[in-house]
Design a protein around this motif. Structure first.
Motif, PDB file in Angstrom:
ATOM      1  N   GLY A 527      41.823  31.271  31.731  1.00  0.00           N
ATOM      2  CA  GLY A 527      40.860  31.892  32.642  1.00  0.00           C
ATOM      3  C   GLY A 527      40.360  30.909  33.686  1.00  0.00           C
ATOM      4  O   GLY A 527      40.236  31.246  34.874  1.00  0.00           O
ATOM      5  N   LYS A 528      40.090  29.664  33.263  1.00  0.00           N
ATOM      6  CA  LYS A 528      39.609  28.647  34.201  1.00  0.00           C
ATOM      7  C   LYS A 528      40.694  28.255  35.201  1.00  0.00           C
ATOM      8  O   LYS A 528      40.406  28.034  36.380  1.00  0.00           O
ATOM      9  CB  LYS A 528      39.132  27.419  33.422  1.00  0.00           C
ATOM     10  N   ILE A 529      41.926  28.172  34.740  1.00  0.00           N
ATOM     11  CA  ILE A 529      43.023  27.809  35.636  1.00  0.00           C
ATOM     12  C   ILE A 529      43.249  28.900  36.673  1.00  0.00           C
ATOM     13  O   ILE A 529      43.424  28.626  37.870  1.00  0.00           O
ATOM     14  CB  ILE A 529      44.307  27.541  34.824  1.00  0.00           C
ATOM     15  N   LYS A 530      43.221  30.135  36.253  1.00  0.00           N
ATOM     16  CA  LYS A 530      43.405  31.238  37.205  1.00  0.00           C
ATOM     17  C   LYS A 530      42.261  31.284  38.215  1.00  0.00           C
ATOM     18  O   LYS A 530      42.477  31.610  39.384  1.00  0.00           O
ATOM     19  CB  LYS A 530      43.518  32.562  36.446  1.00  0.00           C
ATOM     20  N   ILE A 538      45.183  31.983  46.069  1.00  0.00           N
ATOM     21  CA  ILE A 538      46.474  32.237  45.425  1.00  0.00           C
ATOM     22  C   ILE A 538      46.278  33.302  44.354  1.00  0.00           C
ATOM     23  O   ILE A 538      45.369  33.196  43.520  1.00  0.00           O
ATOM     24  CB  ILE A 538      47.046  30.949  44.802  1.00  0.00           C
ATOM     25  N   ASP A 539      47.113  34.320  44.369  1.00  0.00           N
ATOM     26  CA  ASP A 539      47.024  35.419  43.415  1.00  0.00           C
ATOM     27  C   ASP A 539      47.319  34.905  42.006  1.00  0.00           C
ATOM     28  O   ASP A 539      48.438  34.453  41.727  1.00  0.00           O
ATOM     29  CB  ASP A 539      48.033  36.506  43.791  1.00  0.00           C
ATOM     30  N   ASP A 541      48.005  36.414  39.370  1.00  0.00           N
ATOM     31  CA  ASP A 541      49.087  37.144  38.712  1.00  0.00           C
ATOM     32  C   ASP A 541      50.455  36.551  39.035  1.00  0.00           C
ATOM     33  O   ASP A 541      51.448  36.854  38.366  1.00  0.00           O
ATOM     34  CB  ASP A 541      49.058  38.619  39.119  1.00  0.00           C
ATOM     35  N   LYS A 542      50.533  35.700  40.099  1.00  0.00           N
ATOM     36  CA  LYS A 542      51.787  35.068  40.479  1.00  0.00           C
ATOM     37  C   LYS A 542      51.900  33.644  39.933  1.00  0.00           C
ATOM     38  O   LYS A 542      52.815  32.904  40.286  1.00  0.00           O
ATOM     39  CB  LYS A 542      51.925  35.047  41.996  1.00  0.00           C
ATOM     40  N   VAL A 543      50.947  33.277  39.079  1.00  0.00           N
ATOM     41  CA  VAL A 543      50.915  31.935  38.504  1.00  0.00           C
ATOM     42  C   VAL A 543      51.601  31.946  37.139  1.00  0.00           C
ATOM     43  O   VAL A 543      51.311  32.795  36.299  1.00  0.00           O
ATOM     44  CB  VAL A 543      49.468  31.429  38.369  1.00  0.00           C
ATOM     45  N   GLU A 544      52.515  31.008  36.941  1.00  0.00           N
ATOM     46  CA  GLU A 544      53.175  30.860  35.638  1.00  0.00           C
ATOM     47  C   GLU A 544      52.334  29.931  34.757  1.00  0.00           C
ATOM     48  O   GLU A 544      51.930  28.853  35.190  1.00  0.00           O
ATOM     49  CB  GLU A 544      54.575  30.278  35.804  1.00  0.00           C
ATOM     50  N   ILE A 545      52.054  30.377  33.537  1.00  0.00           N
ATOM     51  CA  ILE A 545      51.240  29.597  32.604  1.00  0.00           C
ATOM     52  C   ILE A 545      52.140  28.942  31.563  1.00  0.00           C
ATOM     53  O   ILE A 545      52.942  29.606  30.909  1.00  0.00           O
ATOM     54  CB  ILE A 545      50.184  30.482  31.904  1.00  0.00           C
ATOM     55  N   LEU A 546      52.000  27.625  31.425  1.00  0.00           N
ATOM     56  CA  LEU A 546      52.719  26.871  30.400  1.00  0.00           C
ATOM     57  C   LEU A 546      51.712  26.317  29.402  1.00  0.00           C
ATOM     58  O   LEU A 546      50.640  25.851  29.787  1.00  0.00           O
ATOM     59  CB  LEU A 546      53.509  25.721  31.021  1.00  0.00           C
ATOM     60  N   LYS A 610      54.834  28.778  41.926  1.00  0.00           N
ATOM     61  CA  LYS A 610      56.145  28.342  42.399  1.00  0.00           C
ATOM     62  C   LYS A 610      56.244  28.420  43.921  1.00  0.00           C
ATOM     63  O   LYS A 610      55.831  29.409  44.524  1.00  0.00           O
ATOM     64  CB  LYS A 610      57.238  29.212  41.782  1.00  0.00           C
ATOM     65  N   VAL A 611      56.787  27.390  44.513  1.00  0.00           N
ATOM     66  CA  VAL A 611      57.056  27.387  45.952  1.00  0.00           C
ATOM     67  C   VAL A 611      58.569  27.468  46.157  1.00  0.00           C
ATOM     68  O   VAL A 611      59.350  27.192  45.240  1.00  0.00           O
ATOM     69  CB  VAL A 611      56.496  26.126  46.640  1.00  0.00           C
ATOM     70  N   ASP A 612      58.973  27.853  47.342  1.00  0.00           N
ATOM     71  CA  ASP A 612      60.399  27.886  47.658  1.00  0.00           C
ATOM     72  C   ASP A 612      60.931  26.462  47.739  1.00  0.00           C
ATOM     73  O   ASP A 612      60.407  25.634  48.497  1.00  0.00           O
ATOM     74  CB  ASP A 612      60.629  28.607  48.987  1.00  0.00           C
ATOM     75  N   ARG A 613      61.947  26.188  46.985  1.00  0.00           N
ATOM     76  CA  ARG A 613      62.500  24.842  46.956  1.00  0.00           C
ATOM     77  C   ARG A 613      63.481  24.633  48.101  1.00  0.00           C
ATOM     78  O   ARG A 613      64.070  25.591  48.604  1.00  0.00           O
ATOM     79  CB  ARG A 613      63.196  24.606  45.613  1.00  0.00           C
ATOM     80  N   PRO A 614      63.650  23.380  48.520  1.00  0.00           N
ATOM     81  CA  PRO A 614      64.620  23.119  49.591  1.00  0.00           C
ATOM     82  C   PRO A 614      66.023  23.546  49.150  1.00  0.00           C
ATOM     83  O   PRO A 614      66.400  23.368  47.987  1.00  0.00           O
ATOM     84  CB  PRO A 614      64.524  21.599  49.799  1.00  0.00           C
ATOM     85  N   LYS A 615      66.759  24.099  50.072  1.00  0.00           N
ATOM     86  CA  LYS A 615      68.083  24.608  49.744  1.00  0.00           C
ATOM     87  C   LYS A 615      69.068  23.458  49.533  1.00  0.00           C
ATOM     88  O   LYS A 615      69.080  22.485  50.274  1.00  0.00           O
ATOM     89  CB  LYS A 615      68.582  25.521  50.861  1.00  0.00           C
ATOM     90  N   ILE A 616      69.869  23.617  48.494  1.00  0.00           N
ATOM     91  CA  ILE A 616      70.963  22.678  48.233  1.00  0.00           C
ATOM     92  C   ILE A 616      72.245  23.483  48.391  1.00  0.00           C
ATOM     93  O   ILE A 616      72.583  24.310  47.541  1.00  0.00           O
ATOM     94  CB  ILE A 616      70.860  22.063  46.821  1.00  0.00           C
TER      95      ILE A 616
END
Length: 693
Positions: A527-530, A538-539, A541-546, A610-616
């Motif tokens: 809850g605190k992290i969100k 930042i939404d 609901d789009k956050v991945e929790i580990l 997550k952000v878009d990573r540079p293309k390889i």
């Protein structure tokens, strides 16, 4: 706004890497670092990018990794810290009773970063069961703040006993101190409380973290504000991020409050870049080595999962206890061996490399900038491994005669030739780097022969071939991204990250009895992290929790971090965590105690956006091997001069196979292919080096 720009400050060079998210165009520059005013080098880098069509007004993000925090601590040029703590509590002076070297009769405890003169004690007490035993003396807190201000404090840290379990007194004291400072003319009070940085037990580590945060606070905020002004003047309207020691990034506004969380943010970006590359290449087990100008760093990721510690010791070695910090840091080791490391002879007549370095100024002798002491770069020039005329694609003029002159005294002390002395320095440096790889692999129960070595940095690709020969590592990968700016490139793929850890010791003797406690703890942390992400627009609901848990056998002092499933935990999940702990403990320490009581000490929750990573992307390089051949050069291999072919990496054709010994020069690094090894280009343009026999 189409550009994303990574900025990495090193000991000698500042690197910038820009990627256009719409067109795929990239630009990179390397400029001299400018200590102690590092922002000047960064600004000079932006000016060079602008000359190439990369304008800050068109940038959506600037991601910055810096060395200001660690350098401020190491050089002892931080702020004057005042410390407010519980009455009768002297943990910063007492420290820990353990000694790393019990036979060192010259051992001295580390000198605290805050003196007793700058310490004020106030009456308050929270019990270990989180109940208030003695109410906070609010008037004493106000008086302490005024006293410390009058003594010259420009930052204040607050640490109360047991605040990790109940921070109410620290929070209240922070408000009182900030108000008192404002009333006395301080417009922006810099106040750190230990519970904001860590909710883990062990008071010395937690208080020292708060003090170090306060110590670097004035310097760091001043640096960031200068940089933010410079960015704004050049039209930047995007988001300014800083890299975190945990392998993510956070906004500059957030990091200004807690600069200590960026303590090793720059080097870690290259490690995360290695993981991003390996995901594409489907290499599951990797070690990443970053050979820089003043240090060499290395990290390991089994199944592409980096290890994260929540305790990091600054300046710790076999003879010094160092200073603890309770911040999440990726498990990376570092040694003081780099391109500008000074070569010297000790009292016993042994050749040494580092840890002292010349840095960017005056630099190695071969740079011709006034440096006269021999360095590792000079050694590579003298032996012929490095281009004796220029580096950085011709931008940096090299003076081989000055390098040879610098090694003359070393050769005389050792009673050998100049080339032999220079090659000896290379051997010592490579052995130091091999030991670094041993530290992150063998000493932690991993077999280096089961890993791929990814090498980057200015000197990493030169060291790597000698390391794999020594340790039996099956292959090296030199990324297609320029080695010298790989850290800056890696920053473009970092996720926005927030992490919280809460100490709550629970016995796991009967898993069904702990479910309510552990589930409620994780629910509160999530809850605190969100909420933190929500404050940054930042939404959640789009956050991945580990999730992770720190576990130990009953009676042990230290813990092992174990991944924890998401969602509500049941008996089956807890039993799975128990098994994972026994397995990890056996790998880490060589034994497990399956019949002993196990305790969960900390619940660790990480939120990732997550952000878009540079293309390889796959590459096709046309041309011929003959076009890539620059010259043939005599190189001293320790026993004789051999004629080696020198190739230009950027002109190598896709179908090429090179058999060692040979040298491949790129714009920011030099790659050595040793005898009996073969180098090929993979479909992504990465150089893969394997044993040929």
């Amino acid at each position: 706004m189409t550009w994303r720009i990574g900025v990495d400050i090193g000991g000698a060079f500042t690197d910038l890497y820009a990627s256009n998210v719409e067109t795929g165009k990239i630009e990179w520059v390397k400029v001299e670092s400018s200590p102690p005013n590092f922002e000047e080098g960064v600004i000079r880098g932006f000016e060079e990018l602008e000359s190439r069509g990369v304008f800050l007004k068109e940038a959506s993000q600037v991601i910055h990794g810096q060395t200001v925090v660690i350098n401020t601590i190491i050089t002892r040029n931080g702020g004057n810290v005042g410390f407010i703590t519980t009455s009768g509590y002297d943990i910063l002076d007492i420290q820990r009773a353990n000694r790393r070297d019990v036979f060192n009769f010259k051992y001295r405890k580390p000198t605290p970063f805050v003196t007793r003169y700058m310490t004020e004690w106030v009456k308050e007490r929270i019990d270990s069961d989180k109940n208030i035993y003695k109410q906070l003396d609010e008037q004493a807190v106000k008086l302490a703040a005024i006293t410390l201000l009058e003594k010259g404090a420009d930052a204040i840290a607050i640490g109360f006993i047991n605040s990790y379990i109940n921070p109410i007194h620290e929070i209240k004291a922070k408000g009182i101190v900030e108000q008192a400072l404002r009333e006395h003319g301080v417009t922006t009070p810099l106040v750190t409380i230990s519970s904001d940085l860590s909710r883990e037990w062990r008071e010395y580590e937690r208080f020292n973290t708060a003090v170090l945060n306060a110590y670097v606070h004035p310097i760091f905020v001043n640096y960031l504000e200068k940089l933010e002004i410079a960015l704004k003047e050049r039209g930047f309207k995007g988001i300014f991020y800083l890299t975190l020691a945990s392998g993510g990034m956070a906004t500059s506004d957030y990091v200004k409050k807690f600069p200590i969380i960026t303590v090793e943010g720059g080097p870690i970006s290259g490690f995360m870049g290695g993981i991003m590359l390996s995901e594409v290449l489907q290499e599951n087990n990797i070690m990443v080595i970053d050979g820089g100008s003043t240090t060499t760093k290395a990290g390991l990721a089994k199944n592409l999962t980096p290890q994260v510690n929540t305790e990091y010791w600054i300046e710790q070695d076999d003879w010094h206890a160092g200073y603890p910090t309770r911040v999440p840091v990726l498990n990376i080791n570092e040694i003081g061996t780099g391109g500008t490391s000074i070569v010297w002879v000790d009292e016993a007549g042994n050749l040494q490399v580092g840890p002292e370095a010349t840095g960017s100024r005056p630099g190695p002798a071969c740079y011709g900038m006034g440096g006269h002491e021999p360095t590792l770069t000079d050694a590579y020039v003298v032996t012929g491994y490095l281009n004796p005329n220029y580096l950085l694609g011709g931008k940096l003029r090299i003076h081989k005669d000055l390098a040879e002159k610098a090694f003359a005294d070393i050769a005389k002390q050792l009673n050998i030739g100049v080339k032999e002395a220079a090659y000896g320095a290379i051997v010592v440096a490579n052995e130091n780097s091999s030991n670094l790889i041993r530290q992150i692999s063998m000493r932690r129960g991993f077999d280096p022969r089961e890993f791929t070595l990814i090498a980057h940095g200015g000197s990493g690709p030169m060291m790597a071939p000698f390391i794999v020969e020594d340790l039996g590592i099956p292959q090296i990968i030199i990324p297609s991204v320029q080695s010298g700016v790989f850290n800056a490139w890696g920053m473009l793929g970092l996720d926005i990250k927030h992490q919280l850890v809460q100490t709550n010791t629970i016995s796991v003797e009967e898993p069904e009895n702990i479910l309510e406690v552990i589930n409620s703890t994780f629910y509160d942390l999530e809850g605190k992290i969100k909420a933190a992400f929500r404050s940054e627009n930042i939404d959640p609901d789009k956050v991945e929790i580990l999730r992770y848990v720190d576990m130990k056998y009953e009676g042990q002092a230290h813990t092992v971090k174990i991944p924890c499933p998401s969602g509500r935990l049941g008996v089956e999940e807890v039993e799975g965590i128990l098994k994972a702990f026994h397995d990890a403990h056996k790998r880490e320490y060589g034994f497990s105690l399956s019949d002993s009581t196990v305790e969960i000490v900390n619940c660790d929750t990480t939120g990732l956006y997550k952000v878009d990573r540079p293309k390889i992307e796959k590459q096709i390089n046309h041309g011929s091997l003959q076009d890539a051949l620059l010259e043939k050069r005599l190189v001293f291999n320790g026993s004789e001069n051999i004629l080696m072919s020198i190739y230009k990496r950027e002109q190598l054709p896709s179908s090429v196979t090179l058999t060692g010994p040979c040298i491949i020069e790129s714009d920011t690094s030099t790659i050595i292919v040793t005898k009996d090894y073969v180098a090929t280009l993979n479909e992504y343009g990465d150089l893969v080096i394997k044993g040929g026999k």
